[in-house]
Design an enzyme around this catalytic site. Structure first.
Site, short mmCIF file in Angstrom:
data_model
loop_
_atom_site.label_atom_id
_atom_site.label_comp_id
_atom_site.label_asym_id
_atom_site.label_seq_id
_atom_site.Cartn_x
_atom_site.Cartn_y
_atom_site.Cartn_z
CE LYS A 137 35.16 1.50 36.66
NZ LYS A 137 34.73 1.65 38.14
NE ARG A 186 32.60 -4.27 43.25
CZ ARG A 186 32.70 -4.21 41.64
NH1 ARG A 186 31.01 -4.12 41.52
NH2 ARG A 186 32.82 -4.50 40.51
NE ARG A 225 31.72 -4.92 24.24
CZ ARG A 225 31.79 -4.86 25.39
NH1 ARG A 225 33.33 -4.40 25.79
NH2 ARG A 225 31.14 -5.24 26.69
NE ARG A 249 31.40 -9.92 25.46
CZ ARG A 249 31.72 -9.42 26.90
NH1 ARG A 249 33.64 -8.61 26.42
NH2 ARG A 249 31.78 -8.58 27.13
NE ARG A 277 28.01 -4.98 32.14
CZ ARG A 277 28.28 -5.16 31.24
NH1 ARG A 277 27.20 -5.94 30.13
NH2 ARG A 277 29.09 -4.53 30.46
#
Length: 218
Positions: free
Chosen positions: A15, A90, A129, A163, A174
């Protein structure tokens, strides 16, 4: 005619990149909820101070405050050529509030662009990542590895880490939360003939071509 847009997509769908392309070509402000809150709080507006009283305690800002901050932001002059909303609405209640405020401001929504990527693909993307322990440079096992294996391009160090929120369990959680939140909104905007789905599992430039084609047709 002004282009008033909402950009949707799950974490990792790309996005942010598409928002940059849209803003660059169509010259409209990119309005994200986080930026709006920060601006309202730093400007010390009454709604900003109200929002701060919740965020300081780690609580969610209630809808009436969020909606008020969004309305104030959309009323500003720089949104006359159009706007790109990101991270709002949201919930269905917020979507109804947005419909009311855009009507009052005579700035009706033109389209909702949903960058659509299968959550399984996003899990692979997000868990790939890794970060240099020394300078924080970010890499990705799928498409952005260090030029020399095991050596940071930026500072030359050899230690990397992942992370906690990029670990598979956290990423899946998530995505699950975001799917649950986005699904009713996607139906809401589909019912109103405002929704455009774009396949986000393509090359970045191809995704942009598809987005641009939709916006040009509006």
């Amino acid at each position: 005619m002004a282009l008033n847009l909402i950009l949707m997509g799950l974490p990792g769908a790309g996005k942010g990149t598409q928002a940059e392309f849209i803003v660059d070509k169509y010259h409209m402000p990119h309005i994200s909820t986080g930026d709006m809150f920060r601006a309202a709080i730093s400007n010390g507006t009454p709604l900003g101070l109200k929002a701060k009283s919740f965020t300081d305690k780690g609580n969610l800002v209630p809808d009436e405050v969020t909606n008020g901050i969004v309305k104030q932001r959309l009323a500003q002059k720089d949104t006359e050529p159009g706007f790109l909303l990101d991270g709002y609405p949201r919930t269905l209640d917020q979507a109804d509030a947005l419909a009311d405020m855009t009507e009052q401001l005579h700035k009706p929504l033109s389209a909702v662009i949903n960058i659509d990527v299968d959550p399984k693909i996003l899990t692979k993307r997000l868990t790939a990542r890794f970060i240099c322990k020394n300078c924080g440079a970010t890499y990705n096992k799928l498409y952005h590895m260090p030029k020399v294996d095991g050596t940071c391009d930026v500072c030359g160090h050899h230690e990397f880490y992942q992370r906690d929120d990029d670990k598979p369990e956290a990423v899946q959680n998530r995505l699950k939360v975001n799917v649950k939140m986005n699904t009713p909104l996607i139906s809401y905007y589909k019912d109103r003939d405002l929704l455009f789905n774009v396949n986000g599992d393509q090359d970045i430039d191809k995704v942009w071509q598809d987005v641009d084609k939709i916006l040009s047709s509006l």
